[in-house]
Design an enzyme around this catalytic site. Structure first.
Site, short mmCIF file in Angstrom:
data_model
loop_
_atom_site.label_atom_id
_atom_site.label_comp_id
_atom_site.label_asym_id
_atom_site.label_seq_id
_atom_site.Cartn_x
_atom_site.Cartn_y
_atom_site.Cartn_z
N CYS A 1 0.86 -1.18 0.04
CA CYS A 1 0.06 -0.03 0.01
C CYS A 1 0.93 1.39 -0.06
O CYS A 1 1.49 1.57 1.16
CB CYS A 1 -0.90 0.10 1.14
SG CYS A 1 -1.77 1.39 1.18
N SER B 1 -1.30 1.92 4.82
CA SER B 1 -1.05 0.56 5.32
C SER B 1 -2.27 -0.29 5.08
O SER B 1 -2.54 -1.30 5.64
CB SER B 1 -0.56 0.38 6.54
OG SER B 1 -1.70 1.00 7.32
FE FE Z 1 -3.30 2.25 2.90
#
Ligand code: FE
Length: 213
Positions: A110, A114
């Site tokens: 990502c 995250s």
């Molecule tokens: Fe994210």
């Protein structure tokens, strides 16, 4: 120094622990949080939700072609619906499964923050949230894989998938060779968290295990 007893507090708390405890006490005292709810949340993420869930999904996909097809077509349903595993919860919406093959290796990151499929993998490891991983996974995926000890054939294409608040990915790793005789539960034990992020491979079976009738 005396031996610590179960009721003593021998270890000094870290700064972060002290802060967390102070904050928790304050929130409890003011009635902003309910201890039972807090315990429930902690129990969920420590015991019920984690990579053991994802491992069961992968093992089923390896052994049941119809389930594999369902997972690749609609992972949200195949994982979350009662006919699948019923693994639902926050960050489990819009799940997409991507399959590793001898030609293609998938790696999930990502880049923004995250985002991570909690119901199947639990909470993300610290490195997944780190800026170096997030930046380098895109710029130098093979370098990142090498850091994790994963060396792929030169002609295997590495695809990097950027998770978002809209889509979470689950990598379906390749089934290790020599596992034809293993049960679904035995197979699930070979599926590591990292293999479902793409920073690892499923483990090879223990010597002799694959040969068992
Ligand atoms: Fe994210």
């Amino acid at each position: 120094m005396t031996e610590p007893t179960p009721h003593s507090h021998p270890a000094a708390l870290s700064d972060m622990d002290v802060r967390v405890r102070a904050l928790e006490s304050l929130l409890l005292e003011k009635g902003y949080i309910d201890p039972a709810t807090l315990d429930e949340l902690i129990d969920t993420y420590e015991h019920r939700v984690g990579p053991h869930n994802g491992a069961r999904v992968v093992a089923r996909a390896w052994t049941d072609p119809a389930y594999r097809e369902w997972l690749l077509r609609d992972a949200t349903a195949a994982v979350g619906e009662p006919g699948g595993f019923g693994f639902t919860g926050r960050q489990g919406e819009h799940l997409v499964a991507i399959e590793n093959t001898p030609q293609i290796h998938n790696l999930v990151v990502c880049t923004l923050c995250s985002c991570y499929p909690w119901p199947v993998l639990g909470l993300p490891p610290a490195w997944y949230k780190s800026a170096p991983f997030r930046a380098r996974a895109v710029i130098d995926p093979r370098g990142v894989l090498a850091d994790f000890g994963v060396v792929l054939p030169a002609d295997t294409e590495v695809r990097v998938w950027d998770s978002t608040a809209e889509i979470r990915y689950l990598v379906l790793p390749q089934r290790p060779s020599g596992t034809e005789a293993l049960s679904e539960a035995q197979l699930a034990a070979l599926v590591t968290r990292d293999s479902m992020i793409g920073t690892g491979l499923a483990m090879a079976p223990a010597i002799g295990e694959g040969a068992r009738p």
